[in-house]
Design an enzyme around this catalytic site. Structure first.
Site, PDB file in Angstrom:
ATOM      1  N   TYR A 179       0.831  -1.206   0.000  1.00 48.51           N
ATOM      2  CA  TYR A 179       0.000   0.000   0.000  1.00 48.51           C
ATOM      3  C   TYR A 179       0.867   1.258   0.000  1.00 48.51           C
ATOM      4  O   TYR A 179       0.602   2.207  -0.751  1.00 48.51           O
ATOM      5  CB  TYR A 179      -0.920  -0.019   1.221  1.00 48.51           C
TER       6      TYR A 179
ATOM      7  N   LYS B 126       0.900   4.159  -2.885  1.00 50.34           N
ATOM      8  CA  LYS B 126       0.647   5.580  -2.636  1.00 50.34           C
ATOM      9  C   LYS B 126       1.827   6.447  -3.063  1.00 50.34           C
ATOM     10  O   LYS B 126       1.645   7.560  -3.565  1.00 50.34           O
ATOM     11  CB  LYS B 126       0.306   5.813  -1.163  1.00 50.34           C
TER      12      LYS B 126
END
Length: 338
Positions: free
Chosen positions: A156, A160
């Protein structure tokens, strides 16, 4: 751009969490809203809620943003049924909480396809329609983790970071084209959403947000403010600004701090339920909305965010100054120990 009854907005990941809260804010302004997510029943509940809140129109589109053809089809339907898209919010995400050594290649791939590629496909679909009109706003729902990675969420955090890199590159191209299309990014703090009920995890304790927790309405309002003011980037809450500036000024210190704090900080004492399902590859059914289970701990307001709207330089400057002070104090302590 003023949001009102003439606005057509598309929100991905709109059936729950921050996406649902963003859609609610558009609905309260009377906008027409296209809601994109994977779980049809919850999407239909969200659609009915938007109409109750005052949306001029609302449509639910079952869509997995990892697939560009589904995103393109959703954009076509939104324009066909609601009119020209004015605002596109890329919010959909999935994650897994586990050490890197316990994450399978297909899990890395899935988080990247949804959380990064989904943002790319959404941006391209929006630009395809906005470029001929030379107007519109695209906002990426990012995170402080786009700057400062933490343990247990490497896929994740990587996604990002990639979203931020893609967005900055695309923004320079739009500037080169003399485009009037706005491209913004909103960096979130820890937020009380249902993702902690359904994210995949290999830890023993139930997942929880790391750090100061905010209600999803806080970043949702920041997203609308970013659209209306044409902001390049918004740090939501002081905790996001501190994480970002702490990483800029003392990345090594942050490495060691998070190594010791973020393992337990992302887990509750409560063990996982034996029958717990996750949403990494398939949506989890259920009557989830914007909020998660942490209402008692979550703040409904951010004073720093309200100040940031009127004095956009103040929050990053204050966070940078505090981070610099902490770095200096840590350095001095190290010198004394030597």
């Amino acid at each position: 751009m003023k949001i009102g009854p003439d606005t057509v907005a598309v929100v991905t990941g709109a059936s729950a969490g921050v996406g649902r809260a963003i859609a609610q804010e558009f609905a309260r302004r009377g906008a027409s809203v296209a809601l994109l997510a994977r779980e049809p029943q919850r999407l239909e509940q969200a659609r009915a809620e938007m109409l109750r809140l005052g949306a001029r129109q609302a449509i639910a589109i079952a869509c997995d943003v990892a697939h560009e053809d589904q995103v393109e089809a959703a954009a076509d339907r939104a324009e066909r049924e609601l009119g020209p898209i004015d605002v596109w919010i890329n919010n959909a995400m999935v994650t897994i909480v586990a050490p890197v050594k316990q994450i399978e290649p297909e899990e890395f791939r899935r988080v990247t396809e949804v959380s990064y590629h989904g943002t790319v496909w959404g941006s391209l679909a929006a630009l395809k329609r906005m470029r001929p009109r030379n107007r519109g706003s695209i906002v990426q729902v990012g995170s402080a983790l786009a700057y400062r990675s933490i343990p247990l969420q490497a896929p994740y955090c990587g996604a990002k970071h990639a979203v931020r890199g893609f967005t900055e590159s695309l923004r320079t191209e739009l500037i080169y084209e003399n485009s009037a299309i706005h491209l913004g990014m909103v960096e979130l703090p820890a937020v009380n959403t249902p993702q902690f009920e359904w994210c995949r995890t290999r830890m023993s304790g139930h997942p929880k947000p790391l750090g100061t927790i905010y209600q999803p309405e806080v970043p949702a309002r920041a997203v609308l403010q970013t659209v209306e003011t044409g902001r390049r980037e918004t740090y939501v809450a002081f905790s996001s600004a501190m994480a970002i500036w702490g990483d800029k000024l003392a990345p090594g210190l942050m490495d060691h701090y998070l190594a010791h704090k973020a393992y337990d900080g992302q887990q509750m004492d409560e063990p996982l339920a034996a029958d717990r399902k996750d949403n990494l590859f398939d949506p989890v059914p259920g009557d989830f909305s914007a909020h998660g289970r942490f209402d008692a701990e979550a703040s409904p307001h951010s004073t720093s965010q309200r100040m940031n709207l009127h004095l956009p330089w103040l929050l990053p400057c204050a966070a940078g100054l505090l981070a610099l002070t902490l770095v200096a104090a840590g350095t001095a302590a190290g010198v004394r120990r030597r």
